[in-house]
Design an enzyme around this catalytic site. Structure first.
Site, mmCIF file in Angstrom:
data_model
loop_
_atom_site.group_PDB
_atom_site.id
_atom_site.type_symbol
_atom_site.label_atom_id
_atom_site.label_comp_id
_atom_site.label_asym_id
_atom_site.label_seq_id
_atom_site.Cartn_x
_atom_site.Cartn_y
_atom_site.Cartn_z
ATOM 1 N N ALA C 124 7.722 -4.005 22.543
ATOM 2 C CA ALA C 124 9.070 -3.508 22.281
ATOM 3 C C ALA C 124 9.884 -4.577 21.575
ATOM 4 C CB ALA C 124 9.736 -3.088 23.599
ATOM 5 N N LEU C 125 9.957 -4.435 20.248
ATOM 6 C CA LEU C 125 10.690 -5.407 19.443
ATOM 7 C C LEU C 125 11.854 -4.715 18.723
ATOM 8 C CD1 LEU C 125 10.801 -8.311 18.138
ATOM 9 C CD2 LEU C 125 9.288 -7.436 16.351
ATOM 10 N N GLY C 131 15.308 -3.630 12.695
ATOM 11 C CA GLY C 131 14.017 -3.091 12.300
ATOM 12 C C GLY C 131 13.274 -4.178 11.552
ATOM 13 N N GLN C 336 -4.136 17.200 -2.887
ATOM 14 C CA GLN C 336 -4.136 17.775 -4.236
ATOM 15 C C GLN C 336 -5.488 18.411 -4.565
ATOM 16 O OE1 GLN C 336 -1.303 17.770 -5.769
ATOM 17 N NE2 GLN C 336 -1.963 18.830 -7.619
ATOM 18 N N GLU C 363 5.054 -1.889 11.800
ATOM 19 C CA GLU C 363 4.528 -3.271 11.855
ATOM 20 C C GLU C 363 4.771 -3.988 10.533
ATOM 21 O OE1 GLU C 363 1.000 -4.083 14.061
ATOM 22 O OE2 GLU C 363 1.157 -2.215 15.189
ATOM 23 N N GLY C 364 5.960 -3.809 10.000
ATOM 24 C CA GLY C 364 6.339 -4.437 8.729
ATOM 25 C C GLY C 364 6.142 -3.454 7.603
ATOM 26 N N SER C 366 5.990 -1.919 3.742
ATOM 27 C CA SER C 366 5.311 -2.467 2.568
ATOM 28 C C SER C 366 6.199 -3.507 1.877
ATOM 29 C CB SER C 366 4.963 -1.338 1.595
ATOM 30 O OG SER C 366 3.891 -0.581 2.117
#
Lengths: 259, 326, 381
Positions: C124-125, C131, C336, C363-364, C366
């Site tokens: 829990a961060l 964010g 597609q 988790e980070g 892009s």
């Protein structure tokens, strides 16, 4: 109680098999190899018997070239205690009878109380080795076993074989040969610990000399492997459901004369 | 005169040979120039059962009737038949693909030190030797195999070999050899009969109706059973349906189930995975009903209907009823 | 250079694949639709040793290497990305930091049951205002004798509802900024620890994503992982390892979607031939295959560096970035290839499309990965 489980490494069902150059063997390049599924039921049953008794040893045995070690390692990862690899080119073209002779020689050395084998290997689908092994050893055998229980003293087994129309439950003194049928159990997945521990377990290599089995020519040999003749192209019957059903029944009666 | 071809009798445990023996005897007679003989180990052989064997082509019946021979136990049967073989030297010993004959003939071959071929779908003489054809690798290939020496031992897949027209009224020639039946180590403790479905047994049935994942649940097999009852078919299932717990394993057709070669196979809601094809691709006629036109089973089907099986099955059942006057 | 798995790694791959195909794939669509956490299969993954893969056996784990871990996560994700994230969070974000920083006593309580999969953990961060900017923690832990009194909110906690314990990052000294963040192990059931809601999501619907609220929640000082102020470092270290797991998950999503597209391209016909015979479709399949293999190799490189004891954070960030972008692109193209059938829930490919998106975010994001990579290549890390 020592339980011995012969396993066979076979091409995965989903693998494409092609006839090799000599037309007597398949091309082995690009094949995914697995333990024959029925042999997994056999390994699982041996492990369950051992776990239930709280003692014992499960030994897996296989014949074949170097790649067979992967199958043995998979069985060790499931929980078998050690493995024996009969790795001798003299047995390259062994038929079921020679295979049974080799396994019988291993069994005489190991003296297990019980041998459990898969009902048949899914490559040649012959299903002969377990019965032939029992005959060579002079042991009783039970085919297509769906349930098995060993008495507390470890002297007799009670096992049910699948027959057309039912199940026949027998009592047999040990030692004895059982063949594992689907439905006997649900094989476990090897755990990570099992996989990590498998490399520390022994795989003993044996050759023909170690077993005193003279390589002999096969009693049954493959003359030729062939691909299936193509089926004639089929017919999709269209129209609404009633018309299609009517036309199908007509065709089955009049064209195919199957009804 | 060449030695006889023996046919090991598969019976109904009540004194009568199963009809697959007509196929085995006919094939043995064809290959041996009419020298087919039956070998029957049983606790009970009824006179009409013996007559049937003669009518199906058994020139002679080697009958060993003894209470110790039923139920079948390999360690008891093998020495009995091996003793007869030593005395009579048959050229071949053929049986049917049933669970016990597969085991018994393999066991006998080991005792005699000769070759054994299971699940044979074709036999032919090649000069002096017998060559058998059998499916291997999940039915993806056929292997032609031959024996190093006689007796040639094999089991024959039911519904593949053509039975001869029975010769009505042919009297059986019965030989009752003197043999010792050993005690054996196995003791029958219990026999559990399956609840009879009233439909034919799967591995011998000439007509098979089979259901797969498309049935959507165990309760829907009843529509297949209704269809099967009308045409007298056995009901089988795909591995998907068995693994989902909809049908017991004994109904599974495929690589880890039964291998069948019926005259007519009707598959409903079965996609045709390799495992399933392994168990039914030698069926003589294949009909597939599936709502997915791309289902692989259509590639081997002789007739196909692309549609909802829940509509097609009742419509087919009605059509068959009309045809058969039921 | 050898680019091949060891026999042992291959066996782990085979086991994970078989388990995924037989046990997970058949339920994946259903648990996705019902947003149902797959308790039974997660329990079985624990019993197989998949939830504490890199933890030594003495602490309840399997003692496998990071390469095996990446390979196993990929196989699970191929069948179901929700299962893969449960696995990745428990392994990388809970068990690994507890193993690395925990005391003997803490490992007994917070590692053995979690690495063995008997219980699962969470991390829990993230907070409403923190964010990508994880330094900006507002949850407070105030020392009161031998306890901390915790107050605050945590958002988007993967495994939050199902977890038996959480690794919670709090400010123990606000004046020190992110050097004042500490990591506390807080068990469910501790008074003042509430789980007021579980999010309804676009993808990963079978994994649970919860909100935590702490109201005067008293946590023993003995539950603090490493020293006061070490929290941010612990979090960043865990996320480095976590990126390998998420990269592997993304590779699995991409590979799973690609397999579906390939099978469809072989079967579906248009203009009289399978659509895989059309150059436009071939082009897409070729690009997909190439990107997936590149993403997989980068992910395995990060895992291999970690196993070799070398710095791996930057490569892990590259792997996570590239694999996530690949997953999104491949899943989009796989839909597609399916045409209209790709857009309906009768076909599984739309699930891969929905599941892929999160790999570019959590988790980070892009963008954050690019920041991490840029700082490293410019020598500013």
């Amino acid at each position: 109680m020592k339980i011995l489980v012969p396993v066979k490494q076979v091409p995965d069902t989903a693998t494409q098999v092609k006839v090799g150059q000599d037309a007597r063997q398949i091309e082995t390049g690009g094949i995914t190899w697995i333990i024959s599924p029925y042999d997994e039921f056999a390994v699982e049953e041996a492990l369950r018997i051992k776990e239930k008794r709280g003692e014992g040893e499960v030994v897996v045995v296989s014949l074949g070239p170097d790649r067979v070690k992967e199958a043995l390692r998979s069985a060790l990862a499931m929980g078998a205690d050690r493995a024996i690899h009969v790795n001798d080119p003299a047995f390259n073209e062994a038929d079921t009878l020679l295979t049974a002779r080799v396994l019988a020689a291993v069994i005489k050395q190991e003296a297990p109380a019980l041998v459990i084998v898969g009902r048949q290997a899914i490559d040649d689908d012959m299903g002969a080795v377990p019965a032939q092994l029992a005959e060579l050893l002079g042991w009783p055998s039970l085919y297509w076993v769906m349930e098995a229980a060993i008495d507390a003293g470890g002297r007799t087994i009670r096992a049910g074989r699948q027959v057309e129309g039912g199940l026949e439950v027998f009592e047999a003194p040990l030692p004895c040969v059982l063949t594992a049928q689907k439905g006997l159990n649900e094989p476990r997945y090897p755990t990570l610990k099992g996989i990590m521990g498998a490399k520390k377990k022994e795989i003993k290599d044996l050759r023909a000399d170690d077993l005193g089995v003279a390589p002999e020519s096969a009693q049954l040999s493959i003359v030729r492997l062939e691909t299936l003749p193509p089926r004639p192209p089929g017919r999709i019957i269209g129209g609404d459901v009633r018309e299609a059903a009517h036309e199908l029944v007509r065709a089955l009666r009049e064209e195919a004369k199957a009804i | 005169m060449p030695n006889a071809f023996w046919c090991v009798v598969e019976d109904d445990r009540a004194g009568h040979p199963k009809k697959v023996m007509a196929e085995v005897l006919a094939e043995a007679a064809r290959l041996s120039g009419g020298r087919a003989e039956a070998v029957w180990l049983t606790d009970r052989a009824e006179p009409d059962g013996l007559r049937r064997l003669a009518e199906w082509g058994a020139g002679k019946i080697w009958l060993v009737e003894h209470p110790g021979l039923a139920p079948y136990r390999g360690e008891v049967w093998a020495p009995v038949v091996a003793g007869l073989v030593a005395a009579q030297a048959p050229r071949a010993i053929l049986g049917a693909v049933t669970s016990r004959q597969r085991e018994f003939l393999a066991r006998l071959a080991a005792r005699l030190g000769v070759g054994f071929a299971a699940d044979v779908v074709g036999l032919a003489m090649d000069g002096d030797r017998l060559v058998a054809t059998r499916p291997v690798y999940a039915g993806k290939l056929l292997a032609r195999v031959a024996w190093a020496r006689p007796p040639w031992i094999a089991t024959l897949r039911p519904n593949v070999f053509k039975p001869a027209d029975p010769v009505a009224g042919r009297e059986p020639q019965i030989e009752r050899p003197t043999v010792t039946v050993p005690d054996g180590a196995l003791r029958l403790a219990e026999r559990r009969e399956e609840v009879s479905t009233g439909l034919p047994e799967l591995s011998e049935a000439e007509l098979v109706v089979s259901g797969g994942r498309g049935l959507k649940g165990p309760e829907n097999f009843v529509i297949l059973e209704r269809l099967a009852a009308v045409i007298g078919a056995a009901v089988g299932a795909s591995r998907a349906a068995v693994d989902a717990g909809w049908r017991p394993h004994r109904f599974q057709i495929g690589q880890t189930g039964r291998t069948i070669s019926p005259k007519l196979y009707l598959g409903f809601g079965i996609s045709g995975a390799i495992q399933h094809l392994a168990g039914m691709r030698t069926s003589k006629l294949i009909v597939a009903v599936n709502k997915d036109p791309e289902a692989p089973i259509f590639k081997i089907a002789d007739y196909g209907i692309v549609g909802d099986l829940f509509e097609v099955v009742p419509a087919l059942t009605e059509e068959f009823k009309k045809l058969l006057g039921k | 250079m050898r680019v091949e798995l060891t026999e042992e790694q291959e066996m782990i791959r085979a086991m994970a694949r078989e388990f995924a195909d037989k046990e997970i794939r058949p339920i994946a669509a259903d648990i996705d639709r019902g947003a149902r956490f797959p308790q039974e299969t997660v329990r079985r993954m624990g019993a197989l040793g998949l939830l504490g893969m890199t933890i030594p056996p003495v602490w309840g784990g399997s003692g496998a290497d990071a390469v095996s871990y990446a390979v196993a996560v990929e196989e699970i994700a191929k069948a179901c990305a929700s299962h893969a994230v449960v696995m990745s969070v428990n392994n990388s974000l809970f068990c690994e930091p507890v193993h690395k920083h925990g005391t003997e006593e803490q490992k007994k309580r917070f590692l053995v049951p979690f690495a063995s999969g008997a219980r699962i953990g969470c991390f829990a961060l993230t907070e409403p205002q923190a964010g990508s900017d994880a330094t900006n923690q507002a949850t407070l832990a105030v020392r009161d004798g031998d306890h901390y009194v915790v107050n605050g909110r945590k958002l988007f906690v993967t495994n939050g509802r199902e977890a038996a314990a959480a690794l919670v990052f709090c400010q123990t000294d606000r004046a020190l900024g992110h050097h004042g963040i500490s990591a506390l192990l807080i068990e469910k059931g501790t008074p003042g620890f509430g789980v007021p809601r579980v999010e309804d999501k676009l993808g990963l619907r079978a994994s649970d994503t919860a909100e935590f609220v702490f109201e005067d929640c008293r946590v023993p000082v003995g539950n603090r992982l490493a020293g006061e102020g070490m929290g941010f470092k612990i979090a960043m270290g865990a996320l480095d390892g976590g990126r390998i797991g998420i990269a592997a998950q993304a590779v699995g999503i991409a590979a799973g979607a690609w397999e579906l597209a390939l099978a469809y391209a072989r079967e579906r016909k248009s203009f009289g031939v399978p659509i895989g015979q059309h150059q436009m479709v071939q082009w897409m399949l070729a690009d997909m295959a190439t990107a997936i293999d590149a993403a997989r190799l980068l992910t395995l490189k990060a895992a291999w560096l970690k196993d070799a004891g070398q710095p791996f954070g930057t490569v892990a960030a590259m792997a996570k970035l590239f694999a996530a972008e690949t997953a999104m692109k491949v899943a989009t193209d796989a839909v597609q290839v399916h045409g209209g059938y790709g857009y309906i829930t009768d076909y599984p490919v739309e699930r891969y499309f929905r599941d892929a998106k999160i790999t570019q975010i959590y988790e980070g994001t892009s963008q954050i990965q690019k920041l991490v990579i840029a700082r490293a290549v410019l020598g500013e890390a």
